[in-house]
Write an enzyme that holds these catalytic residues in place. Structure first.
Site, PDB file in Angstrom:
ATOM      1  N   THR A   1       0.851  -1.178   0.000  1.00 27.00           N
ATOM      2  CA  THR A   1       0.000   0.000   0.000  1.00 27.00           C
ATOM      3  C   THR A   1       0.894   1.239   0.000  1.00 27.00           C
ATOM      4  O   THR A   1       2.055   1.179   0.370  1.00 27.00           O
ATOM      5  CB  THR A   1      -0.892   0.044   1.248  1.00 27.00           C
ATOM      6  OG1 THR A   1      -0.058   0.205   2.412  1.00 27.00           O
ATOM      7  CG2 THR A   1      -1.693  -1.227   1.388  1.00 27.00           C
TER       8      THR A   1
ATOM      9  N   GLU B   1      -5.883  -4.247   0.336  1.00 23.75           N
ATOM     10  CA  GLU B   1      -6.101  -5.270   1.365  1.00 23.75           C
ATOM     11  C   GLU B   1      -7.302  -6.165   1.091  1.00 23.75           C
ATOM     12  O   GLU B   1      -7.491  -7.171   1.790  1.00 23.75           O
ATOM     13  CB  GLU B   1      -6.280  -4.587   2.727  1.00 23.75           C
ATOM     14  CG  GLU B   1      -5.035  -3.887   3.239  1.00 23.75           C
ATOM     15  CD  GLU B   1      -4.946  -2.415   2.835  1.00 23.75           C
ATOM     16  OE1 GLU B   1      -4.278  -1.643   3.539  1.00 23.75           O
ATOM     17  OE2 GLU B   1      -5.563  -2.048   1.809  1.00 23.75           O
TER      18      GLU B   1
ATOM     19  N   LYS C   1     -15.641  17.479  10.253  1.00 23.59           N
ATOM     20  CA  LYS C   1     -16.527  17.434  11.412  1.00 23.59           C
ATOM     21  C   LYS C   1     -16.900  18.858  11.793  1.00 23.59           C
ATOM     22  O   LYS C   1     -16.087  19.599  12.349  1.00 23.59           O
ATOM     23  CB  LYS C   1     -15.850  16.698  12.562  1.00 23.59           C
ATOM     24  CG  LYS C   1     -15.521  15.245  12.204  1.00 23.59           C
ATOM     25  CD  LYS C   1     -14.744  14.536  13.290  1.00 23.59           C
ATOM     26  CE  LYS C   1     -14.419  13.108  12.861  1.00 23.59           C
ATOM     27  NZ  LYS C   1     -13.621  12.387  13.866  1.00 23.59           N
TER      28      LYS C   1
ATOM     29  N   TRP D   1     -21.088  15.356  10.358  1.00 20.19           N
ATOM     30  CA  TRP D   1     -20.022  14.929   9.454  1.00 20.19           C
ATOM     31  C   TRP D   1     -20.364  15.393   8.047  1.00 20.19           C
ATOM     32  O   TRP D   1     -21.440  15.095   7.525  1.00 20.19           O
ATOM     33  CB  TRP D   1     -19.864  13.412   9.478  1.00 20.19           C
ATOM     34  CG  TRP D   1     -19.159  12.898  10.705  1.00 20.19           C
ATOM     35  CD1 TRP D   1     -18.898  13.584  11.854  1.00 20.19           C
ATOM     36  CD2 TRP D   1     -18.650  11.578  10.894  1.00 20.19           C
ATOM     37  NE1 TRP D   1     -18.246  12.786  12.751  1.00 20.19           N
ATOM     38  CE2 TRP D   1     -18.079  11.547  12.188  1.00 20.19           C
ATOM     39  CE3 TRP D   1     -18.609  10.435  10.118  1.00 20.19           C
ATOM     40  CZ2 TRP D   1     -17.470  10.403  12.708  1.00 20.19           C
ATOM     41  CZ3 TRP D   1     -18.012   9.293  10.628  1.00 20.19           C
ATOM     42  CH2 TRP D   1     -17.443   9.281  11.897  1.00 20.19           C
TER      43      TRP D   1
END
Length: 548
Positions: free
Chosen positions: A185, A330, A444, A449
């Site tokens: 990654t 992943e 936030k 959110w």
């Protein structure tokens, strides 16, 4: 009571054996640095993969050794996928576009014994010479006539090596949980982390990825993977499409060139392709400029980043359906993919595009859920949003060289066996998932959110905006408010007020940015993703106007 079924191990080599026996005439067409259009059959491919398997021990490679590749999408790289893994070694694909220090770290951390590199990558390898002392051999993926001048002493020619070997080779059988592939990654913080795939996980992923509601892989299809083979195994296409007998078209180093892609699609009859949004923008822009078309391309898969609505709508004008998916290194990477359910055939064009803008439904093999800050599961109602977690047979249980203990530091899997994706998402009643942000990028504001991705997608639909990024900046009353950072197209001119006015009909009032600033370019990671960490650093002292 035990079943009375044969217990055959799932081997990557079994795909090649099946493909050669059942589809020997299927073609693989490649653009390479030393040949503008190479063409051969599955039979040739299988024969040369066995020759490669005979070469590897002569280079000192043994069972379990990591064999690195820095190469584009072409037939030689495909031979490495099968010849290396099929021999019981680990095919470690490395992104040549990474920063040099990341490439050095990855090669050293994986302990690559041999590197197979594309002709165009050799200048990079020369520059890294002082850091590659532990690599025993560097094999250039070309023929003798195109071998480059080099100061390296351990360089060999791929085609010369293959020419010395027989194509007789019996693929070994071993535990299906043996490592087959490796990919690191590349985040914006810390060192890259190694994900290790097994033969079992890769085969199951290929089978699921070939289902009708996923890629619909078939011997009747002509597939062109534009997603790089150094990026999560090209989303599994080199396995699923070969398994199904599809004709393969590989664009090599020309994968970002709109003219080459359009020519290959038309001349080779490509029906299905896959790539990241920036690739498709390059193709669409070329189509607009050249007044050419896509007569046979029925669908494209988009992943790697949220697909802007404008890409979906522009492809529709050429009769091509966009299939958006979601995954990560992943997850091998298949997690979700867009596909309509039985009762969705009468949707309007607008409703259809609305669904295509989501990341799709979960495929068999992947369980997913969204949870709140207390790790309590949230409902699939399209309203609640939380941290996205997944699990399944092709999801990483840990990172190479780090803790494998669930719930411990360094392990991405929690104590209940769920992998934390780092994404924030909603899931509606029909199972359609939509990424609203990365956990670290969500804004936030006043206890709510705000999705940076929603703001960015709305902004880039403006015909004068080339690229946009939304970040949260300090606000004395609301803690954070959105700041939109915009790159305009050449010759374009816009004001902050004009951009906000454009966004107002599309975004909820609370999601509207409090300000818009214009820059000449945005920072990106080595893999081309927006580097919001660097952007937040650039604007760390920013103050919203008219705020005391």
């Amino acid at each position: 009571m035990q079943a009375l079924m044969m217990n055959s191990q799932l081997m990557i080599s079994s795909i090649l054996v099946h493909a050669e026996r059942n589809f020997p005439e299927s073609e693989i067409v490649s653009v390479t640095a030393d040949n503008p259009l190479h063409r051969y059959t599955y039979k040739d491919f299988a024969s040369r993969s066995r020759q490669l398997a005979n070469v590897l021990p002569l280079l000192g490679a043994k069972f379990g050794d990591r064999i690195g590749t820095l190469a584009w999408n072409d037939y030689r790289h495909l031979e490495l996928y099968y010849g290396v893994s099929g021999s019981g070694m680990v095919c470690h694909t490395i992104n040549p576009k990474l920063f040099p220090e990341q490439i050095v770290y990855i090669i050293k951390h994986a302990q690559d014994k041999v590197l197979f590199v594309d002709l165009l990558v050799m200048p990079l390898i020369e520059a890294l010479k002082a850091h590659l002392s532990e690599v025993e051999h560097i094999v250039v993926l070309t023929d003798k006539a195109h071998m480059p001048q080099t100061t390296l002493t351990n360089v060999k020619c791929y085609e010369e090596l293959l020419a010395t070997q027989s194509d007789q080779f019996d693929w070994p059988q071993f535990d299906e949980n043996t490592a087959s592939g490796m990919c690191y990654t590349s985040g914006t913080t810390g060192n890259p982390k190694g994900v290790v795939y097994s033969h079992r996980s890769t085969l199951l992923h290929a089978l699921a990825g070939s289902l009708p509601d996923v890629t619909n892989a078939s011997t009747k299809e002509t597939c062109m993977p534009v997603v790089p083979m150094f990026h999560v195994n090209a989303w599994g296409i080199p396995y699923g499409s070969i398994m199904a007998g599809s004709k393969m078209v590989m664009p090599g180093p020309k994968m970002a060139d709109g003219a080459t892609l359009q020519t290959l699609i038309e001349s080779e009859g490509v029906t299905y392709s896959s790539g990241v949004p920036t690739i498709w923008l390059a193709l669409l822009n070329y189509l607009d400029q050249s007044k050419t078309t896509l007569s046979k391309l029925t669908r494209v898969t988009v992943g790697g980043a949220a697909c802007p609505r404008t890409i979906i709508e522009r492809f529709l004008t050429y009769g091509t359906k966009v299939v958006q998916g979601w995954g990560m290194t992943e997850t091998s990477p298949l997690g979700t993919v867009f596909c309509l359910k039985r009762d969705m055939t009468d949707l309007s064009d607008t409703e259809m595009v609305d669904l295509q803008c989501k990341q799709g439904r979960g495929v068999f093999g992947i369980q997913m859920r969204i949870v709140d800050d207390n790790n309590q599961e949230l409902p699939w109602d399209g309203v609640a949003f939380g941290a996205l977690k997944v699990r399944g047979p092709w999801v990483a249980s840990g990172y190479y060289g780090l803790s494998q203990e669930p719930g411990s530091e360094g392990c991405p899997v929690d104590e209940h066996g769920w992998f934390d994706t780092g994404d924030v998402a909603t899931i509606d009643a029909n199972g359609f998932m939509q990424i609203t942000d990365r956990t670290k990028d969500v804004i936030k504001s006043g206890g709510e959110w705000v999705s940076s991705i929603e703001i960015e997608n709305a902004a880039v639909s403006h015909p004068m905006i080339a690229e946009a990024a939304a970040i949260g900046r300090y606000h004395p009353k609301w803690t954070e408010r959105p700041l939109l950072v915009v790159v305009l197209k050449p010759g374009a001119s816009l004001s902050s007020q004009e951009v906000i006015a454009y966004l107002t009909p599309t975004l909820h009032k609370w999601s509207l940015p409090d300000d818009v600033v214009f820059v000449t370019e945005l920072p990106h990671t080595a893999t081309g993703k927006l580097n919001k960490l660097a952007l937040r650093k650039t604007f760390e002292d920013y103050q919203f106007p008219n705020v005391s």
